[in-house]
Design a protein around this motif. Structure first.
Motif, PDB file in Angstrom:
ATOM      1  N   ILE A  54     -16.229  14.533 -20.582  1.00  0.00           N
ATOM      2  CA  ILE A  54     -17.101  14.403 -19.405  1.00  0.00           C
ATOM      3  C   ILE A  54     -17.311  12.923 -19.063  1.00  0.00           C
ATOM      4  O   ILE A  54     -17.121  12.506 -17.920  1.00  0.00           O
TER       5      ILE A  54
ATOM      6  N   GLU B 197     -21.854  21.541 -12.172  1.00  0.00           N
ATOM      7  CA  GLU B 197     -21.818  22.353 -13.388  1.00  0.00           C
ATOM      8  C   GLU B 197     -22.193  23.751 -12.927  1.00  0.00           C
ATOM      9  O   GLU B 197     -23.352  24.019 -12.615  1.00  0.00           O
TER      10      GLU B 197
ATOM     11  N   ASP C 166     -18.007  20.825 -14.677  1.00  0.00           N
ATOM     12  CA  ASP C 166     -18.062  21.304 -16.060  1.00  0.00           C
ATOM     13  C   ASP C 166     -17.940  22.829 -15.988  1.00  0.00           C
ATOM     14  O   ASP C 166     -18.838  23.517 -15.492  1.00  0.00           O
TER      15      ASP C 166
END
Ligand SMILES: *Cc1c(COP(=O)(O)O)cnc(C)c1O
Length: 390
Positions: free
Chosen positions: A90, A154, A183
């Motif tokens: 990340i 995300e 993500d």
């Protein structure tokens, strides 16, 4: 269906050249830091393309390379890189698109350490950030500034499971020359492939489903060949946050059963969520495939399953009662993380009233469950008897 595009081919065969290693079914762990060259010319050629040649294991290791091919194919991107943790993947993905003076837009309430990356870490290097309600594409659009370079998503997150409309976000980012990063750990590539919606970079904590056995910390970045080359050459080779050949081997082994595990976990979770939703001690259920979930339609549109993570609000706010409930459980283990074979419980009240620790943005009586590979009937029975403590 074309065999080489099939999931079973990717998981069982893609990237594996068995003739190169005694026709062994299972790939060897090439536990070597270094690779030799027969002549100068060979070396000269290789050093120009370290991503695709075996020179030194900080760059490209043959065991890791097998894994890289499989991960890229799973996410339907041209290439991938493997990292020593999800956070390594990340932070490297985010950093790779930024320089001092740039601006990042991040959705509210991402994974806790991602949040620290965006604020504490990036601010130290002169990168500004804005938080947005990711469920509203309009609020994302309003946050765009002339120097915005990254839109970080995300979807869903892993506590209350808010989603973003991936197609709309990808379009908005492209129109403004912003790199979109997501993500995708919650859904896994089995249930959601963000690249299909036009998202530029897909990252995972591979410590969760991709490895799936609670015994490896790893991360991945999936993107176009061009982006992967830049991330490799200008970031990963410098930061050196690579996976070891041994952990790559374990991940390849974990991947063999990725679909089986996810299908079983998804089926069990649907049953358990249905049971809890009807239970008098449960006030609310947070699960994207629950028909009352505020973004149910969007979840149905862009995901084909949810896997094993969901949360509930218990009908008590008394931490002692919540603890008594946990202690009565026989099958659920109290732990952070998720994605392995074992069912877990994470009562968020433990993050409250802990001096020096900032509590998360969730209700006190929220409890997260992760459903593993145990028989769903047994898990339901266990929950049923333990809920009498509330
Ligand atoms: C666990 C997790 C991470 C961090 O991954 P590590 O492998 O622990 O570094 C990032 N995002 C999500 C959604 C996670 O659950």
């Amino acid at each position: 269906m074309e065999i080489k595009q099939s999931l079973s081919y990717i998981l069982n065969h893609l990237g594996e050249h068995r003739k190169n290693y005694f026709n062994a079914v299972s790939p060897p762990i090439i536990q070597s830091s270094n690779f030799i060259f027969p002549d100068f010319d060979d070396f000269r050629k290789s050093i120009k393309d370290e991503l695709n040649n075996h020179i030194y294991t900080r760059g490209n290791n043959p065991t890791v390379e097998i894994l890289r091919k499989k991960i890229a194919a799973l996410e339907k991107t041209e290439d991938a890189l493997i990292f020593s943790s999800g956070m390594a993947a990340i932070s490297t993905a985010v950093i790779s698109r930024l320089k001092s003076g740039d601006h990042v837009i991040c959705v509210n309430d991402p994974y806790s350490w991602t949040s620290k990356l965006v604020v504490d870490f990036l601010h130290r290097f002169g990168v500004q950030s804005s938080w947005v309600d990711g469920s509203s594409v309009e609020s994302i659009a309003l946050a765009i500034q002339p120097n915005t370079k990254v839109l970080y998503l995300e979807s869903p997150n892993t506590a209350t499971f808010e989603l973003q409309d991936l197609e709309a976000c990808a379009k908005l980012a492209k129109a403004n020359k912003i790199t979109s990063i997501i993500d995708n750990s919650y859904a896994s590539p089995i249930f959601q492939q963000p690249a299909k919606f036009g998202i530029d970079i897909v990252v995972h904590s591979a410590s969760k489903y991709l490895n799936g056995h609670s015994d490896v910390i790893a991360g991945v970045i999936c993107a176009s060949s061009t982006m992967i080359r830049t991330i490799f050459q200008s970031n990963q080779m410098i930061l050196g946050n690579i996976i070891s050949p041994n952990d790559a081997f374990l991940m390849i082994r974990g991947l063999r059963t990725l679909k089986l595990r996810l299908d079983q976990i998804d089926r069990s979770t649907r049953k358990i969520v249905a049971f809890l939703k009807a239970h008098s001690k449960i006030e609310a259920v947070f699960y994207p495939f629950d028909a009352e979930f505020p973004q149910y339609e969007l979840a149905q549109k862009q995901m084909s399953g949810c896997g094993g993570l969901f949360s509930v609000q218990l009908s008590t706010k008394d931490p002692h009662k919540i603890e008594a409930f946990y202690k009565r459980l026989e099958l659920f283990l109290f732990a952070v993380s998720w994605g392995g074979h074992e069912s877990l419980i994470l009562p968020f009240c433990c993050f409250f009233d802990n001096p020096g620790f900032q509590h998360p943005n969730v209700p006190l009586n929220l409890v997260r469950f992760y459903i593993g590979l145990e028989e769903p009937e047994l898990l339901i029975q266990d929950l049923d008897q333990a809920l009498t403590m509330i």
